[in-house]
Design a protein around this motif. Structure first.
Motif, mmCIF file in Angstrom:
data_model
loop_
_atom_site.group_PDB
_atom_site.id
_atom_site.type_symbol
_atom_site.label_atom_id
_atom_site.label_comp_id
_atom_site.label_asym_id
_atom_site.label_seq_id
_atom_site.Cartn_x
_atom_site.Cartn_y
_atom_site.Cartn_z
ATOM 1 N N VAL A 222 0.833 -1.204 0.000
ATOM 2 C CA VAL A 222 0.000 0.000 0.000
ATOM 3 C C VAL A 222 0.865 1.251 0.000
ATOM 4 N N ALA A 223 1.887 1.296 0.828
ATOM 5 C CA ALA A 223 2.775 2.457 0.865
ATOM 6 C C ALA A 223 3.503 2.623 -0.459
ATOM 7 N N SER A 224 3.897 1.517 -1.060
ATOM 8 C CA SER A 224 4.579 1.562 -2.344
ATOM 9 C C SER A 224 3.661 2.095 -3.441
ATOM 10 N N VAL A 225 2.425 1.630 -3.461
ATOM 11 C CA VAL A 225 1.459 2.104 -4.452
ATOM 12 C C VAL A 225 1.167 3.587 -4.235
ATOM 13 N N ALA A 226 0.996 3.993 -2.983
ATOM 14 C CA ALA A 226 0.748 5.410 -2.685
ATOM 15 C C ALA A 226 1.904 6.274 -3.175
ATOM 16 N N ALA A 227 3.126 5.814 -2.968
ATOM 17 C CA ALA A 227 4.297 6.571 -3.424
ATOM 18 C C ALA A 227 4.349 6.636 -4.944
ATOM 19 N N GLU A 228 3.906 5.579 -5.618
ATOM 20 C CA GLU A 228 3.923 5.563 -7.082
ATOM 21 C C GLU A 228 2.819 6.440 -7.672
ATOM 22 N N VAL A 229 1.688 6.511 -7.001
ATOM 23 C CA VAL A 229 0.526 7.254 -7.491
ATOM 24 C C VAL A 229 0.663 8.759 -7.286
ATOM 25 N N THR A 230 1.271 9.173 -6.203
ATOM 26 C CA THR A 230 1.305 10.585 -5.830
ATOM 27 C C THR A 230 1.860 11.499 -6.919
ATOM 28 N N PRO A 231 2.949 11.184 -7.591
ATOM 29 C CA PRO A 231 3.423 12.094 -8.651
ATOM 30 C C PRO A 231 2.420 12.272 -9.793
ATOM 31 N N TYR A 232 1.666 11.235 -10.106
ATOM 32 C CA TYR A 232 0.635 11.362 -11.141
ATOM 33 C C TYR A 232 -0.454 12.330 -10.688
ATOM 34 N N ILE A 233 -0.861 12.188 -9.428
ATOM 35 C CA ILE A 233 -1.916 13.053 -8.903
ATOM 36 C C ILE A 233 -1.432 14.490 -8.835
ATOM 37 N N THR A 234 -0.212 14.713 -8.353
ATOM 38 C CA THR A 234 0.289 16.093 -8.274
ATOM 39 C C THR A 234 0.449 16.690 -9.666
ATOM 40 N N GLY A 235 0.807 15.887 -10.646
ATOM 41 C CA GLY A 235 0.885 16.378 -12.020
ATOM 42 C C GLY A 235 -0.480 16.801 -12.542
ATOM 43 N N ALA A 236 -1.489 16.005 -12.242
ATOM 44 C CA ALA A 236 -2.855 16.349 -12.658
ATOM 45 C C ALA A 236 -3.342 17.595 -11.932
ATOM 46 N N VAL A 237 -3.013 17.716 -10.656
ATOM 47 C CA VAL A 237 -3.389 18.914 -9.900
ATOM 48 C C VAL A 237 -2.717 20.138 -10.500
ATOM 49 N N GLY A 238 -1.456 19.996 -10.899
ATOM 50 C CA GLY A 238 -0.758 21.106 -11.531
ATOM 51 C C GLY A 238 -1.420 21.531 -12.828
ATOM 52 N N ALA A 239 -1.974 20.585 -13.570
ATOM 53 C CA ALA A 239 -2.613 20.892 -14.848
ATOM 54 C C ALA A 239 -4.056 21.374 -14.684
ATOM 55 N N TYR A 240 -4.797 20.766 -13.759
ATOM 56 C CA TYR A 240 -6.224 21.055 -13.632
ATOM 57 C C TYR A 240 -6.584 21.907 -12.423
ATOM 58 N N GLY A 241 -5.677 22.021 -11.459
ATOM 59 C CA GLY A 241 -6.001 22.775 -10.252
ATOM 60 C C GLY A 241 -7.179 22.161 -9.529
ATOM 61 N N GLY A 242 -8.058 23.001 -9.037
ATOM 62 C CA GLY A 242 -9.211 22.544 -8.265
ATOM 63 C C GLY A 242 -10.216 21.752 -9.064
ATOM 64 N N ALA A 243 -10.105 21.727 -10.382
ATOM 65 C CA ALA A 243 -11.035 20.970 -11.224
ATOM 66 C C ALA A 243 -10.551 19.545 -11.471
ATOM 67 N N VAL A 244 -9.536 19.109 -10.745
ATOM 68 C CA VAL A 244 -8.957 17.780 -10.982
ATOM 69 C C VAL A 244 -9.982 16.666 -10.790
ATOM 70 N N LEU A 245 -10.966 16.877 -9.931
ATOM 71 C CA LEU A 245 -11.963 15.835 -9.687
ATOM 72 C C LEU A 245 -13.251 16.060 -10.474
ATOM 73 N N ALA A 246 -13.293 17.089 -11.312
ATOM 74 C CA ALA A 246 -14.480 17.353 -12.122
ATOM 75 C C ALA A 246 -14.600 16.301 -13.217
#
Length: 135
Positions: free
Chosen positions: A4-28
């Motif tokens: 679980v910790a390994s998957v979380a570490a692998e996923v986080t850069p993808y999520i932060t990249g999406a947040v950087g591109a979409y901002g607050g609309a990342v979950l829209a």
């Protein structure tokens, strides 16, 4: 490190990249067809982990902090911890996320003596004793 910790570490850069591109609309729910594959995957992972929300939907605090300051290492660490907790609580979520990540892992093999393995090579490569390439 557990799975679980390994998957979380692998996923986080993808999520932060999406947040950087979409901002607050990342979950829209709306999709941006022009987004590159990494940002698109980050958005899909964000939506699978945190749920799809409307354009005005409240973001989870960990995501909101990264939206506010994507370069803040403490905000990114808090996001990674939140993702890890959510994954630990839901084995099906872990399976879904691993399936989403499966297509991102490159398999690069080098066969033979002095062979070179790399996903992308953008410069000359030589492995001989008398290399003709000079700096």
């Amino acid at each position: 490190m557990n799975e679980v910790a390994s998957v979380a570490a692998e996923v986080t850069p993808y999520i932060t990249g999406a947040v950087g591109a979409y901002g607050g609309a990342v979950l829209a729910r709306a999709r941006d067809e022009a987004a590159d594959a990494t940002v698109s995957l980050g958005r899909r992972l964000s939506q699978r982990i945190f749920g799809v929300r409307g354009d005005r939907g409240d973001l989870p605090e960990a995501l909101e902090d990264v939206v506010t300051d994507p370069a803040d290492p403490d905000a990114v660490a808090a996001l990674r911890l939140q993702v890890r907790k959510m994954l630990a609580a839901d084995p099906q979520l872990v399976a879904d996320v691993l399936e989403m990540l499966a297509g991102t892992r490159a398999n690069v093999n080098a066969l033979g003596e002095r062979s070179v393995a790399a996903q992308v090579i953008n410069a000359p490569v030589t492995t001989g004793n008398d290399s003709p390439i000079r700096p």
